[in-house]
Design an enzyme around this catalytic site. Sequence first.
Site, short mmCIF file in Angstrom:
data_model
loop_
_atom_site.label_atom_id
_atom_site.label_comp_id
_atom_site.label_asym_id
_atom_site.label_seq_id
_atom_site.Cartn_x
_atom_site.Cartn_y
_atom_site.Cartn_z
N HIS A 18 0.80 -1.22 0.00
CA HIS A 18 0.00 0.00 0.00
C HIS A 18 0.84 1.27 0.00
CE1 HIS A 18 -4.02 -1.86 0.65
NE2 HIS A 18 -3.28 -2.85 1.13
N ASP A 77 3.51 9.46 -1.94
CA ASP A 77 2.38 8.72 -1.39
C ASP A 77 2.05 7.54 -2.29
OD1 ASP A 77 0.41 8.19 0.47
OD2 ASP A 77 -0.49 10.18 0.35
#
Length: 745
Positions: free
Chosen positions: A179, A388
């Site tokens: 993730h 991110d």
Amino acid sequence: MPGEAQEARRIVVVSNRLPFTVVQNDGAIEFKDSVGGVATGLKSFLHSVKTPGSSKLDYLWVGWPGCTIEEPLRQQVSARALAEFRAYPVFLSEREIEDFYQGFCNKTIWPLFHYFPQFAAYDPGYWPRYQAVNESFAEVLLQTVRPGDIVWIHDYHLMLLPHLLRKAAPYVRLGFFLHIPFPQLEIFRLLPGNWRTAILQGLLGADVIGFHTHDYVEYFLRSVQRILGFDHQMGRLSVGGRVVKVGAFPMGIDFAKFYEAAGQPEVRAEREELRRTLGGSKIILSVDRQDYSKGIIHRLQAFETLLENSPEWHGKATLIMIVVPSRIGIEDYEGMKKQIEEYVGRINGRFGRIGWAPIIYQYRALSFPSLVALYAASDVALVTPLRDGMNLVAKEYIASRRDQTGVLIISEMAGASKELLEAITINPNDRNETANALKIALEMDPAEQIRRNSVMQDRLRRYDLSRWAEDFLGELVSSEPAGGAAGRKVFNDSARRAFLSHYRRSNRRLLALDYDGTLVPYAFPPELARPSEKVIRILRRLADDPRNDLALVTGRDRASLDRWLGSLPLAFAAEHGIWIRGCDEDWTMIKQLDAEWKARIIPTLQMYADRVPGAMVEEKEYSLAWHYRNADPEQGTAVARELADYLLAFTANIDVQVLRGRKVIEIRNTGVHKGTALAHWLAKKAYDFVLAIGDDVTDEDMFAALPEGAYTFRIGSSRTLARFTLPGCAEALELLAELAEGSEG
């Protein structure tokens, strides 16, 4: 049976955190929902998603319950977790949490994978704890996983777990999803050598490995190639007899949840109250966890630059900055909190006036209705992380805009920017660019806002959280246990028993074995691949059995074979069958060959070797080899492809053959190969048991020459004529050792 409902598959979700946190008060336990993180993102899909081919989803969730729980309460927590949440907790001690979670995960992997190497700590005590916790997860899973389960492992805390499970449960379908970003090779290899190697090997235990973007996929595949030496074909890796699929699966959100919530009366009321409180001021929203990767300071600097350059927006624009507490106690985060508060105070003091504060700052978590109300009320969302993996805030903001107005400004460093192409994309390191983007956003015509957001909403609605999970699980379900087509040839327990039984009752056996990559690992330079004492001991025991004819069929030159193994009662085929030597016989050529062609080709091979550091030319009596095992993997592969094309054209009128092997190009005479050598021995006797083991394309000739019913093994997972595959040399030696024990009996 036709017409019957299909049996539900069970998915075992494995993550560091469970979707709840256990709180202990005076000996009593309480379960509270976890806030944020991967666990929160996974909860909603488990109640709605279906695995392909199944009418419903049965699941079990394995993870840490969020705190240290002492032994007397563990059984009670486990029982309640299973009954109320379909969860199975992994219990960790305070020391494990400190070194594993606060240490290796958050002080080593997190900063490094987010391109903050200056914050990364390489404490030697962290790594053993990371290994131990991954082993604890494996132990719990082995107690709970049952045949037919799909195991889906999540995130950087558990990167060793796929390999640990693969060893213990080789036929379970295993998926892994990261993730956070996977970094470029130059960043990843800042990890100590044994750590980075173990992490890659750990991940490759999965059948399917997922990342948010194609960039992360490419970075991972390049690291695997450069560090482990595995090449890929369109995202597929051949690893230990399995095929590992690597792909991009951009994570979606529960679009309907946010869209519908924005229309709820309580959310609409909170939205209107917020608008009334701020009067006619346009709202710029920043909401993120407290983390240096989120670029919160950069947002403040950009907003300050907007106020400096655009005084017309004084009193007309307000930045609402919500910072959600995260990783309390880590010194980097404590320092950042203080810095944020100082910036907010300075900007408000510099530009604020009675009735208008440029920044409204809150350091707290928000309830879901309040978060959606903020999304729905804000004219601009400022989502500008420095790095991110995905960033779901950007998607949640767009999903919450029921009237399709509002402007999203997103960092090009966020994975979500690859999907939200209609947003205003900026580089967060350029405060002037971000300030200009804010001005454009504040002044954008509503019709243009609707045009952009309608496209993004359609995309997010189609590829939502359930679609993300279904796509990943569909890829995983389509993979075979043990991976790919090679999995159909895995030498399982049943086949092994039949093989050993046939060996023991047979009387005339032919055992044909390759050398490099089969009996010994590849070495560079090749003369370093001497047989170990274990190899010699196994070969001697097999050769001493009067029922066995044992032959080494190899590309090795005969001088090396004489020097290393000449004292053993073996037969040999050297240089892929050009030279034959029976047990206690002299070397003979299988047919007369010409070697004059070598002089024409050696200069070309040497020139290419000079161009590639680590490459070398090996000259044998009737063949040549260009080795690039020790070269840079990318350069070696590219130059080898070029050299092979050149040699194929150059030798078109010469009676030679060009072969691509494992990190080697071989040039040899045509008409002679390992199959012709085996045919030489097969013509002399009738065998009731035939075995052949090899590892590369030259051994396919050997497999093709053997009679039906022969036991043929190819090491690795390439397409093969062999009946079975084996993962590596170790498994081949283990098999031969079993035969040697049977010979002794």
